[in-house]
Write an enzyme that holds these catalytic residues in place. Structure first.
Site, mmCIF file in Angstrom:
data_model
loop_
_atom_site.group_PDB
_atom_site.id
_atom_site.type_symbol
_atom_site.label_atom_id
_atom_site.label_comp_id
_atom_site.label_asym_id
_atom_site.label_seq_id
_atom_site.Cartn_x
_atom_site.Cartn_y
_atom_site.Cartn_z
ATOM 1 N N LYS A 1 0.840 -1.211 0.000
ATOM 2 C CA LYS A 1 0.000 0.000 0.000
ATOM 3 C C LYS A 1 0.876 1.262 0.000
ATOM 4 O O LYS A 1 0.687 2.165 -0.816
ATOM 5 C CB LYS A 1 -0.921 0.005 1.224
ATOM 6 C CG LYS A 1 -1.952 1.118 1.154
ATOM 7 C CD LYS A 1 -2.674 1.311 2.462
ATOM 8 C CE LYS A 1 -2.425 2.715 2.941
ATOM 9 N NZ LYS A 1 -2.679 2.943 4.333
ATOM 10 N N ASP B 1 -6.891 1.299 0.908
ATOM 11 C CA ASP B 1 -6.938 1.609 2.336
ATOM 12 C C ASP B 1 -8.348 1.301 2.831
ATOM 13 O O ASP B 1 -9.138 0.658 2.130
ATOM 14 C CB ASP B 1 -6.538 3.077 2.588
ATOM 15 C CG ASP B 1 -7.620 4.050 2.130
ATOM 16 O OD1 ASP B 1 -8.578 3.613 1.450
ATOM 17 O OD2 ASP B 1 -7.518 5.238 2.471
#
Ligand code: SF4
Length: 211
Positions: free
Chosen positions: A121, A140
């Site tokens: 991420k 997210d």
């Protein structure tokens, strides 16, 4: 409407609703974005933006941060929460950047994810926003929730959700798409009491008025 068609219509609609969507972390270079993204875990971008001016004033390079003491970094970043593990991750990442990459943040997914403290991420955030490279989709909490509500995935882990989104969204839009979902998640489709009434993509959403 098929999933592929709905995805295409959502891309079109959100690009109109949020033409200026961007990363809401303040940064001046790839290193600052990398550090800010590490700090943003379990914390708002607003709070991160409050501590980073002081952090980057004291420590200007990866070498500065790698050489800083754990306690000194902890003091500056304390209000972002989980400050012990975040300070440890920042120092380890910066030590790796100095030792393996001559002090410069690397520009590939493979190299970024081998840095200690950097997962997929964080790497996606840096590649998309500091280097302008669409290597993946940032997943997210907002992106996970909205991708599920919009019927773009049935998966629940970030890795699997990203795999589904990559198949549905054109590569050139990967970075934009995560900004759009994050902005929509913050402004309209909140975790609790989403504003389906005022939602601009209500007609494309299978969860409208059902959450
Ligand atoms: S219609 Fe409701 S659930 Fe669907 S995206 Fe909009 S706010 Fe979220």
């Amino acid at each position: 409407m098929k999933r592929e068609e709905r995805a295409a219509a959502i891309v079109k609609a959100l690009s109109r609703v949020y033409p200026d969507a961007h990363c809401e972390l303040d940064f001046a270079d790839p290193l600052q974005l990398l550090i800010s993204t590490i700090l943003s875990a379990q914390c708002t971008d607003k709070r991160v933006n409050m501590v980073t001016p002081e952090l980057f004033k004291r420590y200007r390079t990866a070498a500065d941060l790698a050489a800083a003491s754990q306690e000194d970094i902890e003091k500056v970043i304390q209000s972002t929460g989980f400050y012990r593990s975040k300070a440890k991750a920042i120092r380890a990442t910066c030590a790796d950047i100095v030792a393996k990459h001559g002090g410069k943040v690397p520009q590939t997914m493979e190299e970024l994810t081998t840095l200690r403290g950097v997962g997929r991420k964080t790497a996606n955030v840096v590649l998309g926003n500091a280097f302008g490279k669409n290597e993946g989709v940032v997943v997210d909490t907002h992106v996970s929730r909205l991708a599920q509500r919009l019927g773009l995935t049935k998966q629940t882990t970030p890795e699997k959700i990203e795999e589904d989104l990559i198949k549905l969204i054109p590569r050139a839009r990967w970075t934009d798409f995560s900004h759009w979902l994050i902005w929509h998640g913050r402004r309209r489709c909140k975790a609790r009491n989403p504003d389906c009434e005022g939602c601009e993509i209500q007609s494309l959403c299978p969860s409208a008025f059902k959450v």
